[in-house]
Design a protein around this motif. Structure first.
Motif, PDB file in Angstrom:
ATOM      1  N   LYS A  33     -57.533  -0.688  53.670  1.00  0.00           N
ATOM      2  CA  LYS A  33     -57.626  -0.612  52.183  1.00  0.00           C
ATOM      3  C   LYS A  33     -58.903  -0.902  51.497  1.00  0.00           C
ATOM      4  CE  LYS A  33     -55.431  -1.410  48.310  1.00  0.00           C
ATOM      5  NZ  LYS A  33     -55.243  -0.203  47.415  1.00  0.00           N
ATOM      6  N   VAL A  34     -59.120   0.107  50.606  1.00  0.00           N
ATOM      7  CA  VAL A  34     -60.446  -0.071  49.753  1.00  0.00           C
ATOM      8  C   VAL A  34     -60.360  -0.883  48.655  1.00  0.00           C
ATOM      9  CG1 VAL A  34     -62.689   1.227  49.099  1.00  0.00           C
ATOM     10  CG2 VAL A  34     -61.511   1.907  51.362  1.00  0.00           C
ATOM     11  N   VAL A  49     -63.538  -6.674  56.294  1.00  0.00           N
ATOM     12  CA  VAL A  49     -63.057  -8.013  56.600  1.00  0.00           C
ATOM     13  C   VAL A  49     -61.566  -7.903  57.518  1.00  0.00           C
ATOM     14  CG1 VAL A  49     -64.358  -9.357  55.219  1.00  0.00           C
ATOM     15  CG2 VAL A  49     -62.209  -8.744  54.556  1.00  0.00           C
ATOM     16  N   LYS A  50     -61.303  -8.492  58.240  1.00  0.00           N
ATOM     17  CA  LYS A  50     -59.810  -8.668  58.755  1.00  0.00           C
ATOM     18  C   LYS A  50     -59.086  -9.485  57.766  1.00  0.00           C
ATOM     19  CE  LYS A  50     -57.208  -9.030  62.872  1.00  0.00           C
ATOM     20  NZ  LYS A  50     -57.321  -9.258  64.429  1.00  0.00           N
ATOM     21  N   SER A  51     -57.931  -8.868  57.180  1.00  0.00           N
ATOM     22  CA  SER A  51     -57.339  -9.717  56.080  1.00  0.00           C
ATOM     23  C   SER A  51     -55.864  -9.094  56.020  1.00  0.00           C
ATOM     24  CB  SER A  51     -57.979  -9.223  54.710  1.00  0.00           C
ATOM     25  OG  SER A  51     -56.961  -9.719  53.599  1.00  0.00           O
ATOM     26  N   ALA A  52     -54.972 -10.088  56.471  1.00  0.00           N
ATOM     27  CA  ALA A  52     -53.703  -9.818  56.429  1.00  0.00           C
ATOM     28  C   ALA A  52     -53.094  -9.502  54.933  1.00  0.00           C
ATOM     29  CB  ALA A  52     -52.864 -10.901  57.159  1.00  0.00           C
ATOM     30  N   ASP A  53     -53.847 -10.328  53.825  1.00  0.00           N
ATOM     31  CA  ASP A  53     -53.264 -10.046  52.455  1.00  0.00           C
ATOM     32  C   ASP A  53     -53.704  -8.604  51.850  1.00  0.00           C
ATOM     33  OD1 ASP A  53     -51.964 -12.481  52.787  1.00  0.00           O
ATOM     34  OD2 ASP A  53     -53.490 -13.780  51.945  1.00  0.00           O
ATOM     35  N   GLN A  54     -55.025  -8.311  51.980  1.00  0.00           N
ATOM     36  CA  GLN A  54     -55.624  -7.317  51.480  1.00  0.00           C
ATOM     37  C   GLN A  54     -55.958  -6.132  52.307  1.00  0.00           C
ATOM     38  OE1 GLN A  54     -58.897  -9.015  49.044  1.00  0.00           O
ATOM     39  NE2 GLN A  54     -57.419  -9.493  47.346  1.00  0.00           N
ATOM     40  N   GLY A  55     -55.883  -6.246  53.682  1.00  0.00           N
ATOM     41  CA  GLY A  55     -55.783  -5.178  54.335  1.00  0.00           C
ATOM     42  C   GLY A  55     -54.628  -4.331  54.308  1.00  0.00           C
ATOM     43  N   GLY A  56     -55.046  -2.949  54.816  1.00  0.00           N
ATOM     44  CA  GLY A  56     -54.204  -2.041  54.753  1.00  0.00           C
ATOM     45  C   GLY A  56     -53.091  -2.185  56.009  1.00  0.00           C
ATOM     46  N   TYR A  60     -57.205  -4.370  57.805  1.00  0.00           N
ATOM     47  CA  TYR A  60     -58.739  -4.505  57.741  1.00  0.00           C
ATOM     48  C   TYR A  60     -58.779  -4.073  56.242  1.00  0.00           C
ATOM     49  CZ  TYR A  60     -59.938  -5.452  62.426  1.00  0.00           C
ATOM     50  OH  TYR A  60     -59.921  -5.971  63.591  1.00  0.00           O
ATOM     51  N   ALA A  61     -59.492  -4.798  55.417  1.00  0.00           N
ATOM     52  CA  ALA A  61     -60.077  -4.382  54.097  1.00  0.00           C
ATOM     53  C   ALA A  61     -61.565  -3.985  53.900  1.00  0.00           C
ATOM     54  CB  ALA A  61     -59.585  -5.402  53.077  1.00  0.00           C
TER      55      ALA A  61
END
Length: 160
Positions: A33-34, A49-56, A60-61
């Protein structure tokens, strides 16, 4: 969503059918996710970053400085995609790249990410097609591929 390295390369190649390569769509297809972030300092280009909330779906986001020129944002996105493909095991809580694309990674890893970013944005086959069709101006090629003239000069081996 975990693609193998060969599968990731296939996804990249699918997006290289024409110039300019659409980096956000490519990131989406890789499960990233960009986010374009306003009000960042000018010397901060982007981060992954590794992100469960904002990553795809990959988890990762990529965050990109919205205040930068579109060509810079495209290179930053491609650079962070390259880190995801090449250096995912080092991302951890995130890799922040400043205006000179320096992170806590080694210079060789940054060089690898820059090279893959250039390969993503300026694929040799497309570049050669345009040159064979008579487009030889670095400025015009940079415009077609939506990269800086400096990046295109390096890619085609022309003096700056």
């Amino acid at each position: 969503m975990t693609l193998t390295y060969p599968e990731q390369l296939e996804v990249i190649q699918k997006h290289q059918a024409s110039a300019p390569v659409q980096t956000v769509a490519l990131a989406d297809d890789l499960g990233l996710k960009v986010w374009h972030v306003p009000n960042w300092p000018d010397d901060l280009s982007g981060k992954i970053v590794k992100s469960a909330d904002q990553g795809g779906p990959s988890g990762y986001a990529i965050y990109v400085n919205k205040g930068h020129h579109v060509n810079r944002r495209r290179f930053t996105t491609a650079h962070e995609i390259a880190h995801f493909i090449l250096h995912r095991q080092f991302i951890g809580d995130g890799l922040v790249d400043d205006g000179l694309y320096r992170s806590r990674l080694s210079n060789s890893m940054e060089a690898q990410a820059n090279k893959l970013a250039a390969d993503i944005l300026m694929p040799r086959n497309l570049l050669n097609q345009h040159i064979a069709n008579g487009v030889t101006s670095v400025a015009r090629l940079a415009e077609i591929f939506q990269v800086s003239e400096s990046a295109m000069s390096i890619r085609v081996g022309a003096p700056n």
